[in-house]
Design a protein around this motif. Structure first.
Motif, PDB file in Angstrom:
ATOM      1  N   GLU A 278      -0.672   0.714   5.768  1.00 12.42           N
ATOM      2  CA  GLU A 278      -1.937   0.040   6.062  1.00 12.42           C
ATOM      3  C   GLU A 278      -1.857  -1.486   6.005  1.00 12.42           C
ATOM      4  O   GLU A 278      -2.607  -2.153   6.690  1.00 12.42           O
ATOM      5  CB  GLU A 278      -3.017   0.498   5.070  1.00 12.42           C
ATOM      6  CG  GLU A 278      -3.414   1.942   5.228  1.00 12.42           C
ATOM      7  CD  GLU A 278      -4.243   2.204   6.466  1.00 12.42           C
ATOM      8  OE1 GLU A 278      -4.984   1.324   6.913  1.00 12.42           O
ATOM      9  OE2 GLU A 278      -4.129   3.317   7.007  1.00 12.42           O
ATOM     10  N   CYS A 279      -0.949  -2.040   5.186  1.00 14.45           N
ATOM     11  CA  CYS A 279      -1.011  -3.483   4.927  1.00 14.45           C
ATOM     12  C   CYS A 279       0.016  -4.317   5.682  1.00 14.45           C
ATOM     13  O   CYS A 279      -0.178  -5.514   5.860  1.00 14.45           O
ATOM     14  CB  CYS A 279      -0.898  -3.763   3.432  1.00 14.45           C
ATOM     15  SG  CYS A 279       0.751  -3.500   2.730  1.00 14.45           S
TER      16      CYS A 279
ATOM     17  N   CYS B  97       0.806  -1.226   0.000  1.00 11.07           N
ATOM     18  CA  CYS B  97       0.000   0.000   0.000  1.00 11.07           C
ATOM     19  C   CYS B  97       0.838   1.276   0.000  1.00 11.07           C
ATOM     20  O   CYS B  97       0.373   2.312  -0.434  1.00 11.07           O
ATOM     21  CB  CYS B  97      -0.909   0.001   1.221  1.00 11.07           C
ATOM     22  SG  CYS B  97      -0.002   0.170   2.786  1.00 11.07           S
ATOM     23  N   CYS B  98       2.042   1.208   0.505  1.00  7.85           N
ATOM     24  CA  CYS B  98       2.952   2.364   0.627  1.00  7.85           C
ATOM     25  C   CYS B  98       2.419   3.477   1.529  1.00  7.85           C
ATOM     26  O   CYS B  98       2.894   4.608   1.467  1.00  7.85           O
ATOM     27  CB  CYS B  98       3.349   2.904  -0.739  1.00  7.85           C
ATOM     28  SG  CYS B  98       4.281   1.710  -1.704  1.00  7.85           S
TER      29      CYS B  98
END
Length: 160
Positions: A48-49, A44-45
């Motif tokens: 979030e992931c 996600c950069c």
């Protein structure tokens, strides 16, 4: 940005000393991947992931949000650093054995989050809620998480 704006950073990655010349704004994930540490996934950069999770001085961080400049004098561990002499760590073996990995994209980040969680001093096994909280921020679109929680429980060795 001209060359004079770049900085030199000294750190330790997976037990080996490194010196980098980098832009002050470069995310740690990009720097590590540029060095061939491809377990760091760029999902996600935006933090979030959790696919880019690495340990900095033993703390799990999202390396997409952490600047390379901030690792001056620090120790970084990636999933590549978990295996020793070509032998997978106990946690890596458990994830593989249990089927907690499917597509594998999230696996390195989950392994690093698990490593940080299980390194915390604790006198009794972590509860399911504590495990879920410890892995919060690491998304897996394939498993539904129960196999991941089961895997962490299988690796949990309370410390005295």
């Amino acid at each position: 940005m001209n060359h004079n704006d770049w900085i030199t950073v000294d750190c330790v990655i997976n037990g080996a000393p490194y010196r980098f010349t980098t832009s002050p704004a470069m995310p740690l994930a990009e720097l590590l991947r540029s060095q061939g540490l491809l377990s760091i996934k760029q999902g996600c950069c935006v933090g979030e992931c959790g696919a880019c999770t690495v340990l900095v001085d033993g703390v799990a961080i999202d390396s997409c949000l952490y600047l390379a400049a901030w690792v001056e004098g620090k120790a970084i561990r990636t999933a590549e650093g978990e295996s020793i002499g070509g032998q997978l760590s106990e946690i890596q073996q458990a994830y593989t054995r249990s089927g907690a990995v499917q597509c594998g994209f999230c696996t390195p980040g989950l392994i690093m989050a698990t490593t940080a969680l299980l390194a915390k001093p604790h006198a009794k096994p972590f509860t399911v809620l504590e495990i879920r909280q410890g892995l919060a921020g690491n998304l897996c679109r394939c498993t539904g998480y129960q196999m991941i929680v089961d895997t962490v429980q299988a690796c949990d060795r309370p410390q005295e």
